[in-house]
Scaffold this motif. Structure first.
Motif, PDB file in Angstrom:
ATOM      1  N   HIS A  92      -0.818   6.948   1.203  1.00  0.00           N
ATOM      2  CA  HIS A  92       0.237   6.862   1.212  1.00  0.00           C
ATOM      3  C   HIS A  92       0.740   6.671   2.819  1.00  0.00           C
ATOM      4  CE1 HIS A  92       4.998   6.408   1.000  1.00  0.00           C
ATOM      5  NE2 HIS A  92       4.706   7.174   1.546  1.00  0.00           N
ATOM      6  N   LYS A  93       0.793   8.504   3.168  1.00  0.00           N
ATOM      7  CA  LYS A  93       1.029   8.840   4.568  1.00  0.00           C
ATOM      8  C   LYS A  93       0.292   7.605   5.423  1.00  0.00           C
ATOM      9  CE  LYS A  93       2.379  13.608   3.499  1.00  0.00           C
ATOM     10  NZ  LYS A  93       1.929  14.943   3.312  1.00  0.00           N
ATOM     11  N   SER A  94      -1.127   7.296   5.784  1.00  0.00           N
ATOM     12  CA  SER A  94      -1.588   6.439   6.419  1.00  0.00           C
ATOM     13  C   SER A  94      -1.201   5.194   6.523  1.00  0.00           C
ATOM     14  CB  SER A  94      -3.012   6.611   5.807  1.00  0.00           C
ATOM     15  OG  SER A  94      -3.526   8.240   5.625  1.00  0.00           O
ATOM     16  N   GLY A 123       1.230  -1.404   0.392  1.00  0.00           N
ATOM     17  CA  GLY A 123       0.175   0.315   0.204  1.00  0.00           C
ATOM     18  C   GLY A 123       0.735   1.257   0.018  1.00  0.00           C
ATOM     19  N   VAL A 124       1.871   0.976   1.076  1.00  0.00           N
ATOM     20  CA  VAL A 124       3.163   2.265   0.697  1.00  0.00           C
ATOM     21  C   VAL A 124       3.746   2.698  -0.368  1.00  0.00           C
ATOM     22  CG1 VAL A 124       4.737   3.298   1.722  1.00  0.00           C
ATOM     23  CG2 VAL A 124       3.179   2.367   3.489  1.00  0.00           C
ATOM     24  N   VAL A 125       3.714   1.927  -0.599  1.00  0.00           N
ATOM     25  CA  VAL A 125       4.382   2.354  -1.634  1.00  0.00           C
ATOM     26  C   VAL A 125       4.298   2.014  -3.225  1.00  0.00           C
ATOM     27  CG1 VAL A 125       6.697   0.391  -4.264  1.00  0.00           C
ATOM     28  CG2 VAL A 125       6.524   0.348  -1.478  1.00  0.00           C
ATOM     29  N   GLY A 126       2.776   1.653  -3.354  1.00  0.00           N
ATOM     30  CA  GLY A 126       2.305   1.351  -4.595  1.00  0.00           C
ATOM     31  C   GLY A 126       0.931   3.083  -5.046  1.00  0.00           C
ATOM     32  N   GLN A 137      16.651   9.801   0.067  1.00  0.00           N
ATOM     33  CA  GLN A 137      17.445   8.389  -0.580  1.00  0.00           C
ATOM     34  C   GLN A 137      17.084   7.512  -0.385  1.00  0.00           C
ATOM     35  OE1 GLN A 137      20.340  10.378   1.400  1.00  0.00           O
ATOM     36  NE2 GLN A 137      20.409  12.877  -0.444  1.00  0.00           N
ATOM     37  N   VAL A 138      16.946   7.057   1.134  1.00  0.00           N
ATOM     38  CA  VAL A 138      16.364   5.584   1.072  1.00  0.00           C
ATOM     39  C   VAL A 138      15.416   5.132   0.888  1.00  0.00           C
ATOM     40  CG1 VAL A 138      15.861   4.071   3.315  1.00  0.00           C
ATOM     41  CG2 VAL A 138      17.380   6.010   4.029  1.00  0.00           C
ATOM     42  N   GLY A 139      14.415   5.426   0.231  1.00  0.00           N
ATOM     43  CA  GLY A 139      13.907   5.111  -0.306  1.00  0.00           C
ATOM     44  C   GLY A 139      13.390   5.243  -1.556  1.00  0.00           C
TER      45      GLY A 139
END
Length: 241
Positions: free
Chosen positions: A111-113, A83-86, A204-206
């Protein structure tokens, strides 16, 4: 010649007929065999897996799996991470129009949720990871085990850093934290420096972590292609030990 059992000497004064010797030795032999089989299958020695011990004792192989709580948490977080990535990928693909901006805003709130949900879940996941039984590594070459270990560390690192940096960014930025229709207030006195630095870390990490997830999936597919019960180990409905 008298036949004697290895017991007190008074028992040796009486000869045993062949029939008596066989009738007594057979139950004893069976008992010793069953005991040694049980011990070999349950008391694993260093360097010998449970299935190897069971194979030596003639018992059927079993599948070692994660604890029920670990299985459930694995798939719960897998869904949350998707869900976050999508949602962020969909948000980035929106056109720069009025409608696109509105859709982007809704997708970023989602995304934030999902990110906040993962921030809540990761401490539970870590606690389970360090207190639960972990099955032995699947058979493979040394480089495969090293790659799997590196991928798992990278996966856990991202599951910690990404939610933490995202929450810090929203809280110290003063905008608050969206959570599926609600908003958790941000800091009463925003700190722009912290918000800016955590945004950089998050971005950056993402950029690298998004490649760790498909690598993890590819590794599991490789195990499956080799005929190993990789998915059974993490299946909440499968019977494992």
């Amino acid at each position: 010649m008298n036949q004697c059992l290895p017991f007190p000497a008074r028992l040796c004064s009486y000869p045993l007929l062949p029939e008596s010797r066989n009738s007594m030795a057979s139950p004893i032999s069976r008992a010793v065999g069953l005991l040694s089989s049980s011990l070999r299958s349950r008391l694993a020695t260093p360097g010998v897996s449970l299935n190897a011990a069971r194979q030596m004792s003639g018992e059927a192989a079993v599948i070692e799996g994660y604890s029920p709580a670990m299985k459930v948490m694995h798939w719960f977080m897998a869904g949350g991470i998707l869900g976050v990535v999508g949602t962020v990928q969909m948000a980035m693909s929106q056109p720069k129009t009025k409608e696109g901006n509105e859709a982007r805003g809704k997708l970023m709130n989602a995304h934030k949720s999902f990110g906040l949900l993962m921030a809540i879940a990761i401490p539970v996941r870590l606690a389970l990871r360090f207190t639960s039984k972990i099955p032995a590594p699947l058979p493979g070459a040394t480089w495969e085990h090293m790659a799997a270990t590196a991928a798992h560390w990278a996966l856990y690192g991202g599951m910690i850093v990404m939610p933490a940096s995202g929450v810090a960014m929203g809280y110290f930025g003063g905008k608050g934290l969206p959570f599926f229709g609600m908003t958790i207030p941000g800091a009463s006195k925003p700190n722009g420096a912290i918000a800016k630095n955590t945004f950089k870390v998050h971005k950056q990490v993402g950029q690298y972590w998004k490649y760790v997830i498909p690598a993890h999936v590819a590794g599991s597919v490789t195990h499956f292609a080799k005929g190993q019960a990789i998915y059974t180990r993490m299946n909440p409905f499968a019977k494992t030990i």
